[in-house]
Design a protein around this motif. Structure first.
Motif, PDB file in Angstrom:
ATOM      1  N   UNK A 138      66.762  14.515  10.748  1.00 49.95           N
ATOM      2  CA  UNK A 138      66.726  14.180  12.173  1.00 49.95           C
ATOM      3  C   UNK A 138      67.942  13.360  12.561  1.00 49.95           C
ATOM      4  N   UNK A 139      68.575  13.755  13.661  1.00 48.95           N
ATOM      5  CA  UNK A 139      69.646  12.972  14.279  1.00 48.95           C
ATOM      6  C   UNK A 139      69.136  12.440  15.618  1.00 48.95           C
ATOM      7  N   UNK A 140      69.732  11.354  16.070  1.00 46.74           N
ATOM      8  CA  UNK A 140      69.311  10.723  17.323  1.00 46.74           C
ATOM      9  C   UNK A 140      70.521  10.527  18.231  1.00 46.74           C
ATOM     10  N   UNK A 141      70.394  11.021  19.446  1.00 48.75           N
ATOM     11  CA  UNK A 141      71.404  10.797  20.470  1.00 48.75           C
ATOM     12  C   UNK A 141      70.831   9.756  21.427  1.00 48.75           C
ATOM     13  N   UNK A 142      71.289   8.535  21.316  1.00 47.16           N
ATOM     14  CA  UNK A 142      70.745   7.425  22.102  1.00 47.16           C
ATOM     15  C   UNK A 142      71.464   7.217  23.425  1.00 47.16           C
ATOM     16  N   UNK A 143      72.299   8.165  23.823  1.00 44.65           N
ATOM     17  CA  UNK A 143      73.125   7.985  25.019  1.00 44.65           C
ATOM     18  C   UNK A 143      72.835   9.094  26.030  1.00 44.65           C
TER      19      UNK A 143
END
Length: 250
Positions: A138-143
């Motif tokens: 899992x990757x997370x794009x917090x923007x």
């Protein structure tokens, strides 16, 4: 019918099967409330930098194989009637082109996964075996940058994947990539189930029972031995639809 193809060959039979599989995924996603209105999109990459995609304005529950569009990398309709959703084109084509394992791309605002994207630094925690199947994947794009109406945003999302198969988009939803429709839909299904368990557990107010990284990794590795289950699952999905909504193949 066979499950989602491992690769999509450049012939009519393979493309026809891809259409049927993708239509089935749309129909079952609607049954499971994984979709949101007429938004969200599923795509399959075809040879020649072409893409199967749902047309703008058609509900998942009414999808058929023949209603799917074929578009080019610029979003132009090559086959079919209508145009793709703008964000479907801008997000999906760039992920397909830039992610090495993105033969299939599925983007949803499924309820429980989207809850996690609404939390500051929301993360899928290893509190259930369904979560562990995604450990390290899992990757997370917090923007959050608003609605993804430009290809530059799709390119940015593709980079945010960092080669993983799941991307959580802050304030938005999730994107899952895979080699075929069966395995990608299976991931969408179990990802939502994992998020549901976590959200319900959080609502109790009791401490979460988070497994160690070592146990999570071992469980993830065990799941890699059961990839055939995704195809068995998808065969059953199509069997249900064959009996109750056979028009999906038309």
């Amino acid at each position: 019918m066979s499950s989602g193809l491992a690769t999509i060959g450049d012939n009519r039979a393979d493309t026809r099967q891809a259409r049927i599989d993708l239509a089935a995924a749309f129909r079952m996603a609607a049954r499971l409330n994984l979709h949101e209105g007429i938004c969200n999109h599923f795509t399959v990459m075809l040879p020649g930098r072409r893409f199967l995609i749902n047309p703008k304005g058609l509900h998942f529950a009414r999808m058929t194989a023949s209603r799917l569009l074929v578009i080019d990398e610029c979003g132009r309709t090559i086959e079919g009637s209508g145009r793709p959703p703008t964000t479907g084109f801008t997000i999906h084509t760039r992920i397909h082109l830039d992610h090495p394992n993105a033969k299939v791309v599925m983007h949803v605002h499924s309820p429980y996964a989207t809850v996690l994207t609404a939390l500051k630094q929301g993360r899928l925690l290893m509190v259930h075996q369904n979560a562990a199947r995604f450990f390290g994947e899992i990757a997370y794009d917090d923007h959050f940058n608003g609605i993804a109406d430009a290809v530059d945003e799709g390119t940015r999302m593709a980079a945010a994947f960092d080669g993983k198969r799941v991307l959580f988009l802050a304030n938005h939803g999730v994107v899952v990539v895979g080699q075929n429709v069966a395995e990608t839909f299976d991931d969408i299904y179990y990802l939502e189930r994992a998020c549901q368990v976590q959200v319900l557990a959080m609502q109790t107010g009791q401490p979460l029972n988070v497994m160690s990284n070592a146990v999570a990794q071992a469980t993830h590795d065990q799941f890699t031995q059961f990839t055939a289950n995704a195809h068995l699952h998808f065969d059953e999905i199509k069997a249900i639809l064959d009996g109750e909504e056979p028009e999906y193949t038309s």
